[in-house]
Motif scaffolding. Structure first.
Motif, PDB file in Angstrom:
ATOM      1  N   GLY A 173      61.239  38.874  11.996  1.00 55.24           N
ATOM      2  CA  GLY A 173      62.029  39.496  10.929  1.00 55.24           C
ATOM      3  C   GLY A 173      61.253  39.614   9.638  1.00 55.24           C
ATOM      4  N   CYS A 174      60.461  38.603   9.322  1.00 55.14           N
ATOM      5  CA  CYS A 174      59.643  38.637   8.112  1.00 55.14           C
ATOM      6  C   CYS A 174      58.566  39.718   8.215  1.00 55.14           C
ATOM      7  N   LEU A 175      57.983  39.879   9.389  1.00 63.34           N
ATOM      8  CA  LEU A 175      56.975  40.929   9.574  1.00 63.34           C
ATOM      9  C   LEU A 175      57.592  42.316   9.418  1.00 63.34           C
ATOM     10  N   PHE A 176      58.781  42.527   9.979  1.00 62.49           N
ATOM     11  CA  PHE A 176      59.458  43.804   9.774  1.00 62.49           C
ATOM     12  C   PHE A 176      59.768  44.015   8.295  1.00 62.49           C
ATOM     13  N   SER A 177      60.130  42.964   7.600  1.00 60.57           N
ATOM     14  CA  SER A 177      60.432  43.068   6.179  1.00 60.57           C
ATOM     15  C   SER A 177      59.197  43.463   5.379  1.00 60.57           C
ATOM     16  N   ILE A 178      58.058  42.915   5.743  1.00 61.53           N
ATOM     17  CA  ILE A 178      56.827  43.219   5.027  1.00 61.53           C
ATOM     18  C   ILE A 178      56.362  44.651   5.284  1.00 61.53           C
ATOM     19  N   TYR A 179      56.459  45.102   6.535  1.00 56.47           N
ATOM     20  CA  TYR A 179      55.923  46.412   6.894  1.00 56.47           C
ATOM     21  C   TYR A 179      56.932  47.543   6.833  1.00 56.47           C
ATOM     22  N   MET A 180      58.189  47.261   6.471  1.00 54.22           N
ATOM     23  CA  MET A 180      59.189  48.329   6.475  1.00 54.22           C
ATOM     24  C   MET A 180      58.904  49.405   5.436  1.00 54.22           C
ATOM     25  N   GLN A 181      58.282  49.045   4.337  1.00 52.26           N
ATOM     26  CA  GLN A 181      57.989  50.031   3.296  1.00 52.26           C
ATOM     27  C   GLN A 181      56.965  51.045   3.782  1.00 52.26           C
ATOM     28  N   SER A 182      55.974  50.595   4.528  1.00 49.99           N
ATOM     29  CA  SER A 182      54.988  51.542   5.057  1.00 49.99           C
ATOM     30  C   SER A 182      55.533  52.318   6.239  1.00 49.99           C
ATOM     31  N   MET A 183      56.608  51.842   6.849  1.00 51.34           N
ATOM     32  CA  MET A 183      57.217  52.578   7.962  1.00 51.34           C
ATOM     33  C   MET A 183      57.886  53.856   7.486  1.00 51.34           C
ATOM     34  N   ALA A 184      58.125  53.988   6.185  1.00 46.92           N
ATOM     35  CA  ALA A 184      58.735  55.202   5.646  1.00 46.92           C
ATOM     36  C   ALA A 184      57.824  56.407   5.823  1.00 46.92           C
ATOM     37  N   TYR A 185      56.535  56.196   5.943  1.00 45.43           N
ATOM     38  CA  TYR A 185      55.585  57.299   6.053  1.00 45.43           C
ATOM     39  C   TYR A 185      55.261  57.663   7.492  1.00 45.43           C
ATOM     40  N   TRP A 186      55.963  57.073   8.456  1.00 39.25           N
ATOM     41  CA  TRP A 186      55.686  57.369   9.861  1.00 39.25           C
ATOM     42  C   TRP A 186      56.181  58.743  10.277  1.00 39.25           C
ATOM     43  N   SER A 187      57.192  59.268   9.609  1.00 40.35           N
ATOM     44  CA  SER A 187      57.666  60.615   9.923  1.00 40.35           C
ATOM     45  C   SER A 187      57.752  61.413   8.627  1.00 40.35           C
ATOM     46  N   ASN A 188      57.618  62.713   8.769  1.00 35.26           N
ATOM     47  CA  ASN A 188      57.611  63.580   7.590  1.00 35.26           C
ATOM     48  C   ASN A 188      59.008  63.995   7.159  1.00 35.26           C
ATOM     49  N   ASP A 189      59.953  63.979   8.089  1.00 31.46           N
ATOM     50  CA  ASP A 189      61.268  64.543   7.815  1.00 31.46           C
ATOM     51  C   ASP A 189      62.190  63.612   7.025  1.00 31.46           C
TER      52      ASP A 189
END
Length: 96
Positions: A14-30
């Protein structure tokens, strides 16, 4: 000890998802789909860790030092996960 370790691993995921969730916003363009998936998964893993930690607390009457340290680390990871994810969501919604 094994169930405390499971709770710790769930909190760590859960902590790893919390840390990387901000960069996950750039995984798709839409849309911000992966951002919200990361946020939800971080909360789900934190809640799962908290639930397994509570079940473990009721089973064990006497805790060893290693179990106690693992429980403290797990609670700290859960708190960091919840507060960091909430902070990133609030900052993202405010336009920072």
């Amino acid at each position: 000890m094994k169930s405390h370790l499971v709770s710790f691993v769930l909190a760590l995921i859960g902590c790893l998802f919390s840390i990387y969730m901000q960069s996950m916003a750039y995984w798709s363009n839409d849309a911000m789909l992966w951002y919200w998936v990361g946020a939800i998964l971080s909360y789900i893993f934190a809640a799962g860790s908290f639930i397994t930690l509570n079940f473990n607390k009721n089973k064990d009457s006497v805790l060893s030092i290693s179990c106690l340290i693992l429980m403290i680390l797990t609670v700290m990871l859960i708190l960091v996960t919840v507060f960091w994810t909430a902070f990133i969501i609030i900052a993202g919604q405010s336009g920072m």
